[in-house]
Write a protein that holds these residues in place. Structure first.
Motif, PDB file in Angstrom:
ATOM      1  N   LEU A  52       0.840  -1.203   0.000  1.00  0.00           N
ATOM      2  CA  LEU A  52       0.000   0.000   0.000  1.00  0.00           C
ATOM      3  C   LEU A  52       0.874   1.252   0.000  1.00  0.00           C
ATOM      4  N   GLU A  53       1.955   1.200   0.765  1.00  0.00           N
ATOM      5  CA  GLU A  53       2.871   2.347   0.808  1.00  0.00           C
ATOM      6  C   GLU A  53       3.508   2.575  -0.567  1.00  0.00           C
ATOM      7  N   THR A  55       2.141   1.976  -3.364  1.00  0.00           N
ATOM      8  CA  THR A  55       1.099   2.625  -4.179  1.00  0.00           C
ATOM      9  C   THR A  55       0.965   4.098  -3.787  1.00  0.00           C
ATOM     10  N   ASN A  56       1.020   4.371  -2.485  1.00  0.00           N
ATOM     11  CA  ASN A  56       0.951   5.766  -2.032  1.00  0.00           C
ATOM     12  C   ASN A  56       2.101   6.586  -2.609  1.00  0.00           C
ATOM     13  N   CYS A  59       1.409   7.339  -6.200  1.00  0.00           N
ATOM     14  CA  CYS A  59       0.405   8.407  -6.331  1.00  0.00           C
ATOM     15  C   CYS A  59       1.007   9.772  -5.995  1.00  0.00           C
ATOM     16  N   TRP A  73      -7.016   8.921 -11.938  1.00  0.00           N
ATOM     17  CA  TRP A  73      -6.576   7.654 -11.320  1.00  0.00           C
ATOM     18  C   TRP A  73      -7.721   6.638 -11.198  1.00  0.00           C
ATOM     19  N   VAL A  77      -8.164   3.051 -12.968  1.00  0.00           N
ATOM     20  CA  VAL A  77      -8.247   1.824 -12.159  1.00  0.00           C
ATOM     21  C   VAL A  77      -9.444   0.986 -12.615  1.00  0.00           C
ATOM     22  N   ASP A  78     -10.583   1.643 -12.776  1.00  0.00           N
ATOM     23  CA  ASP A  78     -11.798   0.934 -13.208  1.00  0.00           C
ATOM     24  C   ASP A  78     -11.604   0.254 -14.553  1.00  0.00           C
ATOM     25  N   LYS A  81      -9.012  -2.641 -14.221  1.00  0.00           N
ATOM     26  CA  LYS A  81      -9.567  -3.799 -13.495  1.00  0.00           C
ATOM     27  C   LYS A  81     -10.473  -4.641 -14.396  1.00  0.00           C
ATOM     28  N   GLN A 110      -4.230  -9.962  -7.454  1.00  0.00           N
ATOM     29  CA  GLN A 110      -5.032  -8.919  -8.131  1.00  0.00           C
ATOM     30  C   GLN A 110      -4.430  -7.533  -7.886  1.00  0.00           C
ATOM     31  N   TRP A 111      -4.050  -7.289  -6.633  1.00  0.00           N
ATOM     32  CA  TRP A 111      -3.482  -5.987  -6.267  1.00  0.00           C
ATOM     33  C   TRP A 111      -2.196  -5.747  -7.050  1.00  0.00           C
ATOM     34  N   LEU A 114      -2.894  -5.304 -10.912  1.00  0.00           N
ATOM     35  CA  LEU A 114      -3.537  -3.999 -11.135  1.00  0.00           C
ATOM     36  C   LEU A 114      -2.492  -2.882 -11.110  1.00  0.00           C
ATOM     37  N   HIS A 115      -1.600  -2.950 -10.112  1.00  0.00           N
ATOM     38  CA  HIS A 115      -0.650  -1.847  -9.961  1.00  0.00           C
ATOM     39  C   HIS A 115       0.555  -1.947 -10.904  1.00  0.00           C
TER      40      HIS A 115
END
Lengths: 159, 119
Positions: A52-53, A55-56, A59, A73, A77-78, A81, A110-111, A114-115
């Protein structure tokens, strides 16, 4: 999706995922010995917090360079996905069934995928880094799933 | 009593300096004391964030306005009256705006789990 992202997914498509799990074929990461260990690590708050960090950080770098692009963003993402979710389900189906892997495994993959794609979408704003390196291990047939030590010191855990 | 940033530091740390962040005192420990106002405040916000970590909105980011709404609900979950929560959430929104964060802008960071002790 951007052609860069489509090309990234094509590379991932060609690879045989999880074909080298448990194989100690690298010194660049610590190779775990079982799915049980891999799942324990990928389910940990430490690993999920680190991802998560990452990804932060991505961003924040995008916002610094282009607020306008960052506003898109969620829309991107939508869109991404829509492709990655069925793609990942298909790529992990056999290994999930064979080893009875829990939902956190699918969430983690998935995470990551996606990223990997989000890094590709924004590669003209900020170069791919963390998730591109995760993709490398998927292509090599491993599963990146944890970190040993205090990031950025320490070493990646893969299965 | 613990100080509690209205614009969560883990979300806005790169934009709003920690020492400038509006804060309100809340009774209890956010991590270890279930049923206290501070714990319930964060429990409510954690529910909000989890949707963006693992839930239906995985990978997305809320807008600052959506965070503001979640903040108001968390303040109410922490025992404040609706009027008090609305007032504090409005002050927090004003501070975000002062730092150039528009209501429709996406939040810069989704915070990691805070690891609250289960009741």
């Amino acid at each position: 999706m951007h052609p860069r992202t489509i090309a990234t997914l094509e590379q991932l498509e060609e690879a045989e995922w999880f074909s080298h799990v448990g194989v100690k074929d690298t010194t660049a990461a610590i190779v775990l010995s079982s799915w049980q260990e891999a799942i324990e690590h990928c389910a940990s708050d430490d690993w999920q917090g680190l991802c998560l960090e990452a990804t932060n950080q991505l961003c924040e770098r995008i916002v610094e360079r282009s607020k306008e692009r960052f506003r898109k963003w969620n829309e991107i993402v939508d869109e991404v996905k829509g492709s990655t979710e069925p793609f990942v389900l298909r790529k992990i189906k056999a290994v999930v069934q064979e080893h009875n892997l829990p939902p956190v495994f699918e969430h983690t993959v998935q995470w990551d995928v996606l990223h990997v794609c989000m890094e590709a979408e924004y590669a003209d704003v900020f170069p791919p880094a963390y998730y591109a390196s995760q993709a490398y291990w998927y292509v090599k047939g491993h599963f990146p799933c944890g970190w040993q030590g205090q990031f950025p010191k320490g070493k990646l855990l893969i299965y | 009593m613990q100080a509690n940033h209205l614009n969560q530091n883990a979300v806005y740390e790169g934009v709003i300096p920690k020492n400038d962040g509006l804060a309100v005192g809340m009774r209890g420990n956010a991590f270890t004391e279930p049923a206290t106002p501070h714990y319930e405040f964060h429990k409510s916000l954690e529910r909000f964030w989890e949707r963006y970590r693992t839930g239906s909105l995985k990978g997305q980011r809320p807008t600052n306005a959506e965070y503001g709404q979640a903040l108001q609900e968390a303040l109410e979950a922490g025992g404040l009256t609706r009027a008090e929560a609305v007032d504090l959430a409005a002050q927090a929104a004003k501070q975000r705006a002062a730092y150039g964060l528009a209501p429709t802008d996406l939040v810069p960071r989704v915070p990691g789990r805070i690891g609250q002790k289960k009741p």
